[in-house]
Scaffold this motif. Structure first.
Motif, mmCIF file in Angstrom:
data_model
loop_
_atom_site.group_PDB
_atom_site.id
_atom_site.type_symbol
_atom_site.label_atom_id
_atom_site.label_comp_id
_atom_site.label_asym_id
_atom_site.label_seq_id
_atom_site.Cartn_x
_atom_site.Cartn_y
_atom_site.Cartn_z
ATOM 1 N N LEU A 57 0.861 -1.185 0.000
ATOM 2 C CA LEU A 57 0.000 0.000 0.000
ATOM 3 C C LEU A 57 0.893 1.229 0.000
ATOM 4 O O LEU A 57 1.738 1.380 0.885
ATOM 5 N N GLN A 58 0.720 2.093 -0.995
ATOM 6 C CA GLN A 58 1.496 3.333 -1.052
ATOM 7 C C GLN A 58 0.571 4.531 -0.869
ATOM 8 O O GLN A 58 -0.509 4.591 -1.454
ATOM 9 N N ILE A 59 1.009 5.479 -0.048
ATOM 10 C CA ILE A 59 0.268 6.713 0.206
ATOM 11 C C ILE A 59 1.169 7.890 -0.143
ATOM 12 O O ILE A 59 2.318 7.958 0.306
ATOM 13 N N LYS A 60 0.638 8.818 -0.951
ATOM 14 C CA LYS A 60 1.370 10.027 -1.323
ATOM 15 C C LYS A 60 0.564 11.245 -0.874
ATOM 16 O O LYS A 60 -0.586 11.414 -1.266
ATOM 17 N N LEU A 61 1.200 12.061 -0.061
ATOM 18 C CA LEU A 61 0.578 13.278 0.451
ATOM 19 C C LEU A 61 1.402 14.473 0.004
ATOM 20 O O LEU A 61 2.609 14.533 0.266
ATOM 21 N N ALA A 62 0.771 15.412 -0.681
ATOM 22 C CA ALA A 62 1.452 16.617 -1.149
ATOM 23 C C ALA A 62 0.664 17.838 -0.692
ATOM 24 O O ALA A 62 -0.570 17.857 -0.765
ATOM 25 N N ALA A 63 1.378 18.831 -0.210
ATOM 26 C CA ALA A 63 0.757 20.073 0.239
ATOM 27 C C ALA A 63 1.596 21.239 -0.260
ATOM 28 O O ALA A 63 2.827 21.166 -0.274
ATOM 29 N N ALA A 64 0.930 22.300 -0.680
ATOM 30 C CA ALA A 64 1.640 23.456 -1.220
ATOM 31 C C ALA A 64 0.990 24.739 -0.736
ATOM 32 O O ALA A 64 -0.236 24.818 -0.582
ATOM 33 N N SER A 65 1.819 25.717 -0.486
ATOM 34 C CA SER A 65 1.368 27.065 -0.167
ATOM 35 C C SER A 65 2.310 28.030 -0.874
ATOM 36 O O SER A 65 3.271 27.611 -1.515
ATOM 37 N N GLN A 66 2.060 29.294 -0.757
ATOM 38 C CA GLN A 66 2.870 30.267 -1.473
ATOM 39 C C GLN A 66 4.327 30.216 -1.007
ATOM 40 O O GLN A 66 4.626 30.446 0.157
ATOM 41 N N GLY A 67 5.217 29.857 -1.935
ATOM 42 C CA GLY A 67 6.642 29.833 -1.630
ATOM 43 C C GLY A 67 7.151 28.556 -1.013
ATOM 44 O O GLY A 67 8.345 28.445 -0.727
ATOM 45 N N GLY A 68 6.297 27.567 -0.802
ATOM 46 C CA GLY A 68 6.778 26.352 -0.162
ATOM 47 C C GLY A 68 5.849 25.183 -0.380
ATOM 48 O O GLY A 68 4.782 25.297 -0.990
ATOM 49 N N GLY A 69 6.264 24.024 0.127
ATOM 50 C CA GLY A 69 5.457 22.831 -0.022
ATOM 51 C C GLY A 69 6.017 21.685 0.790
ATOM 52 O O GLY A 69 7.090 21.782 1.399
#
Length: 222
Positions: A57-69
């Motif tokens: 089981l693979q889980i990928k979590l990505a989060a982004a905001s202004q200027g970063g992530g």
């Protein structure tokens, strides 16, 4: 340790959406199996007919905001052959961008070059045991705990990687593979593998200078 990693993953999945402007959560469930086509077997519990037998089981979590992530890719898998259940944090890093500067800190898969299975300048760690046992191609690359800096300009761009912790290649083992052993006369108790200690003087540095010339990508590595 596995319970601690699971708790950390749950924390990130629940807290990250409240802190980021854009969040994506993806994953998959996969079964990987590979068997020998001959009746020959190796001694020991891993030397049977199957080279590979696992559910993943693979889980990928990505989060982004202004200027970063932030990015996290982690696998939970059950190895049927050795009957173990483990968690593998394949990537976990934060990104920061400011003008021509990109900064990435954490466990990341670094790839230099575009050739498939031809690693001339890409000297970062590989998992050849996963490759030869039949896992998907993405598992050939191993993440490095590193700091990577990209600096872009019209004249020339640079990519600098700082890797303070040594990560070796994962090579096929004679427990599952038929291998030629040039040191067959040396017993296992007399064999030793020495890896660099986690000290500042053993930090690995890699530099790539690159730009586009007449429609072609040109690069110098050090």
């Amino acid at each position: 340790m596995l319970k601690l990693r699971i708790a950390l993953l749950i924390f990130l999945v629940t807290v990250t959406p409240a802190l980021a402007e854009e969040v994506s959560l993806h994953g998959f469930v996969q079964g990987n199996y590979a068997a020998r086509i001959t009746a020959e077997e190796l001694p020991g519990p891993e030397g049977g007919d199957f080279l590979l037998g696992e559910e993943r089981l693979q889980i990928k979590l990505a989060a982004a905001s202004q200027g970063g992530g932030f990015f996290l890719k982690t696998d939970f898998f059950h190895d049927v052959i050795v009957r173990t259940t483990e968690m593998d944090v394949r990537e976990a890093y934060i990104d920061y961008s400011a003008g021509p500067l990109d900064l990435r800190i954490g466990r990341q898969i670094i790839t230099w070059g575009v050739g498939d299975l031809l690693f001339i300048n890409d000297i970062f760690p590989k998992d050849y045991a996963a490759f030869f046992s039949g896992r998907p191609l993405e598992y050939l690359k191993i993440g490095s705990d590193a700091v990577k800096v990209n600096l872009f300009s019209d004249l020339i761009s640079a990519e600098w990687a700082v890797i303070p912790f040594f990560q070796s290649d994962h090579l096929p083992s004679s427990n599952r593979f038929f291998l030629f052993d040039p040191f067959s006369g040396v017993s296992g108790t007399q064999r030793m593998t020495e890896e660099p200690r986690a000290e500042f003087e053993n930090t690995e540095l890699a530099l790539r200078l690159f730009r586009n010339l007449f429609g072609l990508d040109a690069a110098v590595y050090a």
